[in-house]
Enzyme design. Structure first.
Site, short mmCIF file in Angstrom:
data_model
loop_
_atom_site.label_atom_id
_atom_site.label_comp_id
_atom_site.label_asym_id
_atom_site.label_seq_id
_atom_site.Cartn_x
_atom_site.Cartn_y
_atom_site.Cartn_z
N ASP A 59 0.86 -1.19 0.00
CA ASP A 59 0.00 0.00 0.00
C ASP A 59 0.89 1.24 0.00
O ASP A 59 1.37 1.68 1.04
CB ASP A 59 -0.92 0.00 1.22
CG ASP A 59 -1.95 1.13 1.16
OD1 ASP A 59 -1.71 2.13 0.44
OD2 ASP A 59 -2.98 1.02 1.84
N HIS A 98 0.28 7.81 4.13
CA HIS A 98 0.88 7.11 5.26
C HIS A 98 2.38 7.37 5.42
O HIS A 98 3.01 6.78 6.29
CB HIS A 98 0.64 5.61 5.12
CG HIS A 98 -0.80 5.28 4.90
ND1 HIS A 98 -1.78 5.51 5.85
CD2 HIS A 98 -1.45 4.75 3.82
CE1 HIS A 98 -2.95 5.13 5.37
NE2 HIS A 98 -2.78 4.68 4.15
N ILE A 135 -0.87 9.16 8.69
CA ILE A 135 -1.63 8.26 9.55
C ILE A 135 -1.28 6.81 9.22
O ILE A 135 -0.74 6.50 8.15
CB ILE A 135 -3.16 8.46 9.39
CG1 ILE A 135 -3.61 8.15 7.96
CG2 ILE A 135 -3.53 9.89 9.78
CD1 ILE A 135 -5.12 8.20 7.75
N GLY A 139 -5.25 1.61 7.92
CA GLY A 139 -6.29 0.91 8.66
C GLY A 139 -6.07 -0.59 8.69
O GLY A 139 -6.32 -1.26 9.70
#
Length: 284
Positions: free
Chosen positions: A187, A192, A207, A210
């Site tokens: 990803d 991120h 961040i 998830g």
């Protein structure tokens, strides 16, 4: 409307061959924080190739998660990726994931739901190898601004928390560099890793993925409730309820009943802000 639900669901599934080996599994586990303490026998099951078992949530990154990528480019779907949010994730295991192998992953849009101000795409990926089915993975994708056509709202999967104290509560620190390591499993979203991109998205710093929180939570359940036995996991689902910043601490509350463990996951440093909700592991 950029989403044509009938066309999207009726589209031919897309198939691709995927492969992985022990290095992919080890990298994924390290991205979840495995390996601390490095010589702990329980952690070596995640990090040492001669003892390696595979956390079932690895299915979300095997083959770089082609199910989600393929689904968002399916016929009948023409959307602004800036309006897309990963709303939930579920996995059903048909047998334990091997530490290395080749499989055919078939992806399709399983459903499109009308939530009023948003549409929800259910992107299904099914993987099988020469011995038969391995897993079925469903990603629930919210597309803001694409609802309101009067379609089916879809099922409600909200889980009320048990009316008792948790049977187990554990805390898991998120390393400052954890998102940088986890993204090497496929990803590459700059949200991120790149502070400037994160600021454009409204965050004061990058961040955590998830799906990294998703994997960390499953590892905590396997280690705490299931005796470290990944083969006992039959299914695992969650709804993404909030964000996590690298450097924070996850508080994972667990309620264990016959054949199932329900969890609530929060961020300790932000007054137990919700992170994962409606989270359930079903097991043997």
């Amino acid at each position: 409307m950029p989403i044509d639900p009938a066309k999207a669901v009726a589209a031919e599934p897309r198939s691709a061959e995927i492969s992985w080996d022990h290095k992919d599994v080890q990298l994924y586990h390290l991205g979840l924080g495995a390996g601390s303490p490095a010589t702990d026998p329980d952690e070596l099951r995640y990090t040492l190739e001669s003892r390696l078992h595979v956390l079932p949530s690895f299915a979300t990154v095997a083959g770089a998660g082609m199910g989600v990528v393929g689904g968002l480019s399916a016929p009948g779907i023409d959307i602004d990726l800036a309006a897309v949010l990963h709303g939930g994730q579920s996995i059903t295991l048909h047998r334990p994931v091997p530490a290395g192998g080749r499989a055919v992953s078939t992806s399709r849009v399983a459903a499109v739901y009308d939530k009023g101000k948003a549409a929800v795409l259910v992107l299904r990926s099914e993987a099988s190898d020469a011995e038969g089915p391995l897993w079925t993975s469903d990603a629930q994708i919210f597309v803001r601004g694409e609802g309101g056509w009067g379609g089916d709202r879809g099922p409600s999967e909200r889980l009320a928390l048990p009316d008792r104290e948790p049977d187990k509560t554990v805390e898991r620190p998120v390393r400052e560099d954890q998102a940088l390591l986890y993204r090497l499993s496929g990803d590459w979203n700059p949200l991120h890793a790149d502070p400037e991109f994160a600021a454009l998205a409204g965050f004061d710093r990058p961040i955590l993925h998830g799906l990294c929180t998703y994997g960390m939570t499953l590892k905590a359940v396997v280690d705490t409730v299931l005796g470290g036995d990944v083969a006992r996991v039959r299914s695992y689902r969650t709804r993404f309820a909030g964000i996590v910043f690298p450097g924070e601490t996850l508080r994972i509350r667990m309620w264990a009943d016959e054949g199932r463990v329900q969890m609530a996951v929060t961020a300790v440093e932000r007054d137990d802000a919700p992170v994962l909700a409606d989270t359930l592991v079903e097991h043997s």
